[in-house]
Design a protein around this motif. Structure first.
Motif, PDB file in Angstrom:
ATOM      1  N   UNK D 154      -3.079  46.590  28.951  1.00 55.46           N
ATOM      2  CA  UNK D 154      -2.931  45.674  27.849  1.00 55.46           C
ATOM      3  C   UNK D 154      -3.082  43.879  27.514  1.00 55.46           C
ATOM      4  N   UNK D 155      -1.966  44.195  28.272  1.00 48.16           N
ATOM      5  CA  UNK D 155      -1.389  42.174  28.205  1.00 48.16           C
ATOM      6  C   UNK D 155      -2.657  41.646  28.530  1.00 48.16           C
ATOM      7  N   UNK D 156      -3.324  42.196  29.333  1.00 51.66           N
ATOM      8  CA  UNK D 156      -4.860  40.916  29.889  1.00 51.66           C
ATOM      9  C   UNK D 156      -5.370  42.353  29.205  1.00 51.66           C
ATOM     10  N   UNK D 157      -5.978  42.310  28.079  1.00 53.02           N
ATOM     11  CA  UNK D 157      -6.987  43.044  27.739  1.00 53.02           C
ATOM     12  C   UNK D 157      -8.677  43.570  28.129  1.00 53.02           C
ATOM     13  N   UNK D 158      -8.788  41.599  28.648  1.00 52.44           N
ATOM     14  CA  UNK D 158      -9.842  41.235  29.809  1.00 52.44           C
ATOM     15  C   UNK D 158     -10.725  42.225  30.353  1.00 52.44           C
TER      16      UNK D 158
END
Lengths: 249, 249, 249, 249, 249, 249, 249, 249
Positions: D154-158
């Motif tokens: 989730x730290x790079x949701x894209x």
């Protein structure tokens, strides 16, 4: 536990029967009230009479225990007492009974004997005061001269540092704090006498009712620090009085 | 997440097909290496390129990741790297790679950009130094000027107090300590800038691998203190760099 | 802790006696009310005056503390205050006192100074609002411009994503969530400024009064996230204000 | 547990003696190897044959168990197997044995039956891959069509959002993550099918070997999420296969 | 998250302005009530409309949420509702509102749609019944046919074994137990469909408010068992309904 | 503790001096080896001689202890012994020493006395066998007839049910299990004699080294179940032998 | 579970139909009250009838359960009953019902059968008495002769030592203590019969509601000690009665 | 912290410049080795010189620290030292260095000064001896006369009782125990001087590396007991020496 030799000599010389000696050797010294066995030998054995933890005691039990100990010892210390319990014991023993609502200490007989030596009781914040007062009253009951240094938490270190002379001549320091309990380590680094650390349940969230301060104090990086139970002002005061007595004897 | 408007304008003007626009809107910016999705947009999105946590990475994966990020960004920061991993990455990328065995920081490309602002990294004891160095190297990689104040644990408070001028002008202080973690609260009470507290696993027994210091710091009675994970020097250094950048911009 | 040089120069020049200098060097700056030592130097030392944690304070103590701080500072912030405490302080200080029942913030004097910069306060669900409001009111008291993004929990991610423009220009984001506390990591991945994570005790069962969210946030996989105590909206607001002040100075 | 009626009818009609019937009713269906009781009825009772947890099994026991189950079922699944155990079982059963060193799955007989339906296995980071592969291989062994979505933390949701179409048509999603375990909640909010969450021990410090992710997932604010043991990829794969089978039957 | 293509086609064909498309792409589908963001897209996205956790909601918020969701969806499910909340919502929405005091489920609109498929809800003792009923009512609200098997704790195994035929044809079993939570493992060994385990806080002493049952269920030696939060009957019922719907579609 | 009367009578009759009597009353019966005080009175006091926990003992200490106890008692039981320790003790005491590598039990002298009564030792899986064998060997050493029921975990309940006749005539059952520890409750519901539950550390993840099974067993919903320490097969065997001895005396 | 052979013989000889036999084999023996399944076979299966845990039972359920069990067994034991529950059951069953407010034991029918054998119930302090009395009343209900040794905590060891003769002839000792729970180990070292240890929640602070005493007792260095749940006087009394019955049979 | 007055007088009289005075007031007394700040003022401030925790120190750091402290103080105490570290320090400082492999104490200079007063060090079992010896050697280094009472665990109480005379005249008792840690409470009830309790990690299973003994000792029902960290023999020896010194001064 004591007097074995004396008893045996009496048996040997016929002053005491085998039966009586057996009973004496086995029974020790306590008063059996049915619901409780009052440890009357404790003041001989450990230098301090049995103390009454009042919280949760049935009314008639509490009164009976106070009466019996008062008869034996002349003065009795009760901890965690309510106003109501004060009235009950007061009705039974009269105006020899005093009560302090902050420390919740209930005393029958002469509250303070001659106060000697010196201990210092420190606490981090105003919410720690009830625990600190329990320590103060207990230590005084057992004959300590006590000085107080309250609200000296480490977030405003200059308050503690400005009072540093107060430690001079103390035989023992009690450090009481909740939250992160850092006070014990800081004081431990400043003094050369034993520091008794008392974690309190003051705080919220991840203090987990005092666990945070307890772990902090047990892991103190300072020397000469030992810890008692959370909120146990009484235990710290008692131990400080033992150390003080050793120092002034 | 960005550029939505630009894409829509291209679609509206016919410069981009619906299919391409859909893909662009949905795909974001990352490099899919099969075993990993490198977050190439992070330096745009969050101001700092993706950092490589080296510990436990397979050799070929590590090298591939370093290579790809190096191509994209020109410099790469790796944490918790072993000597062996240093050799591997060094073989792949040549002498642009540097390694520090204490902080275990592995850097490809220019290790430090211009250093601006000021942060101070403090630690309680010599055993906390590896965590402190990880914080220092990370903050420097992201452009901070860093000063160090090591071995200033609260059991000898005069060591910290004698260095107190060093805090002047700092935009952020990192306080690193194990055992009872009291350092964070003491520093929190002395400075007017954010304090990032890093609990370490230094200690034994009831420190429970850093839990004691973590709880201590989370329950700090001082204001302006926030906490990162146990031994997470990197995280503290990164956050300090963010704050420092805000202050000097 | 400050002014050592000035004091020494006065002693050297005879403007100050040795005794006065000793006292000045040792005493620092606080008001001793007997039951409390108010840290009057704090606004100089740390940029913010001492704040009053109202919960559990005795009525007369609370009033005395508010009065004394109000005299010194002109405005006082109290947290975790009850309606009853509001009335007490209001009776003592008049209509300069305001109270917000949701955040339980009690303010004497001008509630908000000029608001500058920008922080964003996010929370996961409606039950987190009291903690969020405590953060908002605190940050405003210390001069922050604050925007709110409430009820953006990760189970309906589009709510958060639709508000993503609000992060633009913020100097700091506060992420408040109970249950699994995932909000902090998700926001940490979206912004390039510090994220202060506040776990709340919202939830039931295995949330263990906020422990679940606390561990979640401390272990965040996102960069730039640091954590304060469970339900500690005040602490987050204070720290955000420090960062905001650095950014706008 | 089954066939009670049949047995009774045989007794009633004289086809079976009372003694034999008693034994049959009481004994159920398992192979007693002395050191182990192989549950041969399980494929009838629960739709899947007994699976062998290889770790820590004595060499001769492991081989005997594989042989006996292979005779009964024609194919056997082993989990947490070492390379050495692969060689041992391979020597005993020949080239019908296959092994995958990442998932540590050891299979005797036909590794995959016809794959039907669809499940998606997601994981947060590359360190979670071994657990993810255990889930994938298990689900495939029990006849699932599996798609993988790795490194979508989730730290790079894209990264996750760009792959969102992959969820279409899935009967079940497995969400695997360590550290703060936020992935399960985020996916739970995006899909309308059951999400099986697998916490992993990936992380360090206050992740407490996976406790952090476990609590996070158990407290998920999303609906339709249930949790298995830390690192239990096998359990998730098995359960996903059950759900998938229900959906395609 | 859905309809991206549709929006783009409208922009491409000039049916929608760039500005409107941007807003539509970013805003998703929710109703912003100020104090809450109702997730209106959830029934599309996840098959079930948003459910209201009533406990602790302010009266006016609760009523507003029920009204808005009722307008949108025609029926609303509320959990952990009090009698008082029932009256409030009932006053607002009339006799379309029903309430069950054991499960504390509050329903506006048609309580049960057509019930299809089959799930079985089991619990260990009578004290677990409120949690069980929450699961039952939830599953029924989402269209499940439910059968109950209560008070079948493992200390009297014959009670469970005598009802074993009830599992026939079930698509999912919910196993609810407090104390040692052994029921989930025993049922897991008897059935071939998914078992959703719900630990309850029933018990005392070392059950630590449900932790004992939670750990027990997470460590189940049976296959096909996954766990939801302590006392989370709602979550289990929701998940069972998802599985049931997959099986009967 | 015994013979007080006898000693007193000897003193009274002049058969014993006061000094000798004092020593006898105070010293009790143990052998002081300097590094250890062997409790020689234990077989009189508690019916079983002192047992040697071998793990971690220094080589020369171990040998000296075995020798001294062997001289006194004629047979000695050692637990948690290594092969190496077996050789050491064997060299010292000759072929009267036997060793079992699975239970790690080391016996000097006659391993089993006459075996009477009956206990049953059950375990959940093959990984629990070493703990089970420690219980078996201990109980046999102390004169119990033991029957074994291994690999009867609750995930395949028919295995246990098919062996149910084995409980007939038992005076005590030992239930050993790791993971969720459900075996103890199931057996507790089936038998009318005491069940001694032994949690094991078998499992992984959230079993937390046996904590899961320990809590499970302590919270057992069945009557007549009591628990010993994790992996403490010895303690269970000892206690079972005490109960068995009471039953057959 | 019993009588399988008898049923089969009846089927074989035509005395019982296949249908009836199937039902009998499957149904076991319990009374289904709808809200509860009373385990009527328990007195046959385990020697003691089902016991009613009264706390939290609905009034009508409690009365119905007592009535049904009373009809079946002639006497019923209820634990953790309130005064109010006593009145309810008394109204339903008349003066055959007795209640003890200290142990909170509620008995319908003849409270004590003939008391045989001997067990000793010890407790550390007066606050442990309610738990001790629950053990005493339970053991007496199941036919034990019980002797009490109260207030013999280890801080005044002579109280326990003076009563040591009371252990003579006991078949089992119950050791009940809160705080540090040391009593169990001390007694375990003095007697040769099983010791059932009951930790209590008596204490405060770091006793964590009995966890301290529980861990203490589980880790007892004495042999022959097993532990039941915190405050579980009933469980200890039941188990002691089982052991006592074995010893006197 | 001391000498403020002296410094000010020198400034006042012109004997010291303002600059030198400022430095002196701020710097305190420590040696900055770069990697460490040796607290040279500690022997003045706290009566005992700084002690070296050797474990984990880098070789050159260790040697440098020993050398510097040896120069300053003439004797140095190191704890938790390895044989290898002994050789290193020995090579640097010659035969003035002694080492004890059991306590792992490393001493440079005269190991014991004149020993005065009396303390008693007790331990529960032979596995606790290394911790006990660390306490003994530390206390002796700081000038205590020490007597030992080893292997007196409470499971054979007569061993302790037979040695009870040894407590006579002691100023402090150290009670060291693992497992359930009951020794501290028993001794606390027998003596009238402070008892310092040291929990050890001796034991297994639910002792959780010493947590069990720690909680036990913190909750001691005896008076006059305080606790240090798990296995912290050094801390106990140091504190006992402080108390002893107070008593004999």
């Amino acid at each position: 536990m004591t007097g074995t030799k004396e008893i045996l000599e009496k048996v040997s010389s016929g002053q005491m029967s085998v039966e009586d000696a057996e009973k004496a050797l086995k029974s020790g010294s306590y008063a059996d009230l049915g619901f409780a066995k009052l440890d009357l030998g404790r003041s001989t054995r450990s230098g301090c009479a049995e103390v009454v933890f009042c919280e949760g005691k049935a009314d008639d039990h509490l009164v009976a225990i106070f009466k019996r100990l008062y008869e034996e010892e002349g003065r009795v210390l009760g901890t965690r007492a309510s106003e109501e319990q004060y009235r009950l014991v007061g009705d039974a023993l009269g105006d020899r009974v005093t009560y302090d609502p902050i420390s919740r200490i209930l005393i029958a007989g002469n509250p303070g004997s001659e106060e000697i030596g010196k201990i210092v009781v420190c606490c981090g914040g105003t919410a720690d005061v009830p625990v600190a007062e329990e320590a103060v009253e207990t230590a005084r009951f057992f004959g300590c001269k006590v000085e107080k240094m309250y609200d000296v938490g480490v977030s405003g270190l200059h308050r503690l540092l400005s009072k540093i002379d107060m430690f001079e001549g103390a035989n023992c320091v009690i450090a009481i704090a909740g939250m992160e309990g850092a006070l014990a380590s800081v004081i431990g680094g400043l003094v050369s006498v034993p520091v008794i650390a008392v974690p309190t349940s003051v705080g919220y969230g991840a203090n987990f009712e005092g666990l945070s301060a307890l772990l902090s104090m047990i892991n103190s990086c300072a020397n000469g620090v030992a810890v008692v139970n959370i909120n146990n002002g009484y235990g710290a005061g008692y131990l400080a009085a033992q150390i003080n007595r050793l120092a002034v004897k």
